[in-house]
Design a protein around this motif. Structure first.
Motif, PDB file in Angstrom:
ATOM      1  N   VAL A 123       1.156  -1.143   0.233  1.00  0.00           N
ATOM      2  CA  VAL A 123       0.223  -0.379   0.049  1.00  0.00           C
ATOM      3  C   VAL A 123       0.798   1.451   0.277  1.00  0.00           C
ATOM      4  O   VAL A 123       1.723   1.219   0.999  1.00  0.00           O
ATOM      5  CB  VAL A 123      -1.388  -0.245   1.165  1.00  0.00           C
ATOM      6  CG1 VAL A 123      -1.701   1.786   1.151  1.00  0.00           C
ATOM      7  CG2 VAL A 123      -1.857  -1.036   1.163  1.00  0.00           C
ATOM      8  N   LEU A 124       0.767   2.081  -0.566  1.00  0.00           N
ATOM      9  CA  LEU A 124       1.567   3.214  -1.313  1.00  0.00           C
ATOM     10  C   LEU A 124       0.230   4.658  -0.660  1.00  0.00           C
ATOM     11  O   LEU A 124      -0.494   4.493  -0.872  1.00  0.00           O
ATOM     12  CB  LEU A 124       1.781   3.879  -2.681  1.00  0.00           C
ATOM     13  CG  LEU A 124       3.210   3.072  -2.766  1.00  0.00           C
ATOM     14  CD1 LEU A 124       3.063   1.722  -3.263  1.00  0.00           C
ATOM     15  CD2 LEU A 124       3.219   3.757  -4.660  1.00  0.00           C
ATOM     16  N   THR A 142       3.017   5.865  13.054  1.00  0.00           N
ATOM     17  CA  THR A 142       2.432   4.675  13.210  1.00  0.00           C
ATOM     18  C   THR A 142       2.437   3.850  11.579  1.00  0.00           C
ATOM     19  O   THR A 142       3.281   2.626  11.927  1.00  0.00           O
ATOM     20  CB  THR A 142       1.096   4.244  13.638  1.00  0.00           C
ATOM     21  OG1 THR A 142       1.369   5.219  15.127  1.00  0.00           O
ATOM     22  CG2 THR A 142       0.567   3.522  13.280  1.00  0.00           C
ATOM     23  N   LEU A 143       2.526   4.494  10.557  1.00  0.00           N
ATOM     24  CA  LEU A 143       1.983   3.959   9.934  1.00  0.00           C
ATOM     25  C   LEU A 143       3.441   3.889   8.560  1.00  0.00           C
ATOM     26  O   LEU A 143       3.785   2.693   7.820  1.00  0.00           O
ATOM     27  CB  LEU A 143       1.294   4.468   8.682  1.00  0.00           C
ATOM     28  CG  LEU A 143      -0.358   4.501   8.334  1.00  0.00           C
ATOM     29  CD1 LEU A 143      -1.632   5.741   8.537  1.00  0.00           C
ATOM     30  CD2 LEU A 143      -0.822   3.144   9.003  1.00  0.00           C
ATOM     31  N   LEU A 144       4.179   4.500   9.237  1.00  0.00           N
ATOM     32  CA  LEU A 144       5.906   4.401   8.474  1.00  0.00           C
ATOM     33  C   LEU A 144       6.742   3.109   9.579  1.00  0.00           C
ATOM     34  O   LEU A 144       7.520   2.621   8.661  1.00  0.00           O
ATOM     35  CB  LEU A 144       7.143   5.715   8.575  1.00  0.00           C
ATOM     36  CG  LEU A 144       6.051   7.241   8.265  1.00  0.00           C
ATOM     37  CD1 LEU A 144       7.060   8.265   9.244  1.00  0.00           C
ATOM     38  CD2 LEU A 144       6.859   7.253   7.221  1.00  0.00           C
ATOM     39  N   PHE A 151       5.642   4.950   1.307  1.00  0.00           N
ATOM     40  CA  PHE A 151       4.662   6.293   1.742  1.00  0.00           C
ATOM     41  C   PHE A 151       5.831   7.443   0.552  1.00  0.00           C
ATOM     42  O   PHE A 151       6.918   7.191  -0.021  1.00  0.00           O
ATOM     43  CB  PHE A 151       5.154   7.131   2.745  1.00  0.00           C
ATOM     44  CG  PHE A 151       4.733   7.614   4.157  1.00  0.00           C
ATOM     45  CD1 PHE A 151       5.120   5.523   5.011  1.00  0.00           C
ATOM     46  CD2 PHE A 151       3.952   8.520   4.468  1.00  0.00           C
ATOM     47  CE1 PHE A 151       3.503   5.534   5.872  1.00  0.00           C
ATOM     48  CE2 PHE A 151       3.202   7.973   5.578  1.00  0.00           C
ATOM     49  CZ  PHE A 151       3.184   6.905   6.203  1.00  0.00           C
ATOM     50  N   VAL A 152       5.773   7.835  -0.711  1.00  0.00           N
ATOM     51  CA  VAL A 152       5.527   8.553  -1.970  1.00  0.00           C
ATOM     52  C   VAL A 152       6.155   9.735  -0.835  1.00  0.00           C
ATOM     53  O   VAL A 152       5.487  10.356  -0.113  1.00  0.00           O
ATOM     54  CB  VAL A 152       4.087   8.772  -2.480  1.00  0.00           C
ATOM     55  CG1 VAL A 152       5.499   9.977  -3.480  1.00  0.00           C
ATOM     56  CG2 VAL A 152       3.097   7.720  -3.006  1.00  0.00           C
ATOM     57  N   THR A 176       8.487   5.477  -6.285  1.00  0.00           N
ATOM     58  CA  THR A 176       7.245   4.432  -5.313  1.00  0.00           C
ATOM     59  C   THR A 176       7.014   3.337  -5.658  1.00  0.00           C
ATOM     60  O   THR A 176       7.274   2.747  -4.668  1.00  0.00           O
ATOM     61  CB  THR A 176       6.982   5.378  -4.446  1.00  0.00           C
ATOM     62  OG1 THR A 176       6.966   6.953  -4.986  1.00  0.00           O
ATOM     63  CG2 THR A 176       6.948   5.100  -3.138  1.00  0.00           C
ATOM     64  N   LEU A 177       6.650   2.740  -7.000  1.00  0.00           N
ATOM     65  CA  LEU A 177       5.644   1.659  -6.976  1.00  0.00           C
ATOM     66  C   LEU A 177       6.635   0.785  -7.011  1.00  0.00           C
ATOM     67  O   LEU A 177       6.372  -0.505  -6.946  1.00  0.00           O
ATOM     68  CB  LEU A 177       4.097   2.826  -8.600  1.00  0.00           C
ATOM     69  CG  LEU A 177       3.548   0.553  -8.356  1.00  0.00           C
ATOM     70  CD1 LEU A 177       3.749   0.373  -7.610  1.00  0.00           C
ATOM     71  CD2 LEU A 177       2.526   1.639  -9.572  1.00  0.00           C
TER      72      LEU A 177
END
Ligand SMILES: Cc1cc2nc3c(=O)[nH]c(=O)nc-3n(C[C@H](O)[C@H](O)[C@H](O)COP(=O)(O)O)c2cc1C
Length: 196
Positions: A123-124, A142-144, A151-152, A176-177
């Motif tokens: 998930v980006l 938290t998400l990092l 992350f972009v 990033t993808l």
């Protein structure tokens, strides 16, 4: 012939960055990705000074050539049917960041992420929020630290005028993808700030 990489591209309600998200979608399509757009309820319903919901729906449908996933019910099969190789949330609001960080699943986009993560696929997040360095900072942290999230790269877009605001550089979505599909975070994550 190799199959195209299938990407879900979810937009949440940072309307000022919709044009950049559409450019990123067009870029991915031009590079041969198979893109399906997803809209949060708010992103798909609000008419704002950046355009009407109807206009954005038309642009997204034309860009991808596919119907938009815009309900929890139509987002639910994403995981069970392994619909996407990667899911991009761009732009990602402070609201959606908070929900993702806390396991709240009450929009088409949070449902898409939850369902997609069932298959442990990337998930980006392309953050765009004025409170990234205040109210949303803990959620970004938290998400990092959460598996499968990438992350972009992002920057302070107006450090003096909006000291807590961060915005992702959506031009870097394809890079990033590519990195995320190989299991790593594109670097540098933090970009030099804009002036102002
Ligand atoms: C014109 C307009 C621009 C907005 N821009 C942003 C933004 O850049 N970032 C953000 O986090 N929220 C922004 N918001 C607020 C979100 O749209 C709001 O929090 C909404 O509940 C988000 O829902 P969603 O995350 O499900 O799309 C904006 C709202 C409006 C009306």
């Amino acid at each position: 012939m190799t199959q195209p990489i299938r990407v879900g591209f979810a937009l949440t309600g940072s309307f000022c960055t919709f044009a950049r998200a559409l450019t990123a979608i067009n870029d991915l399509v031009a590079r041969g990705f198979d893109v399906t757009s997803i809209l949060s309820e708010n992103a798909g319903a609000f008419d704002t000074r950046f355009g009407t919901a109807k206009e954005w729906r038309t642009r997204l449908t034309e860009a991808t050539g596919k119907p938009i996933i815009d309900s929890i019910v139509t987002a639910e099969p994403i995981g069970p049917k392994a619909m996407f190789d990667a899911l991009i949330v761009a732009p990602c609001t402070g609201n959606t960041l908070a929900k993702l960080a806390h396991g709240v699943t009450d929009t088409p986009v949070t449902m898409a992420v939850k369902s997609h993560l069932r298959g442990a696929r990337p998930v980006l997040l392309a953050v765009s929020t004025n409170d990234a360095l205040s109210g949303s900072a803990a959620n970004i942290g938290t998400l990092l630290n959460r598996k499968h999230f990438y992350f972009v790269p992002l920057r302070q877009d107006a450090p003096t005028a909006k000291p807590c605001s961060l915005v992702a550089d959506m031009v870097q979505i394809p890079a990033t993808l590519e990195a995320a599909l190989h299991g790593y975070q594109l670097q540098p994550l933090l970009l030099a700030p804009n002036e102002g």
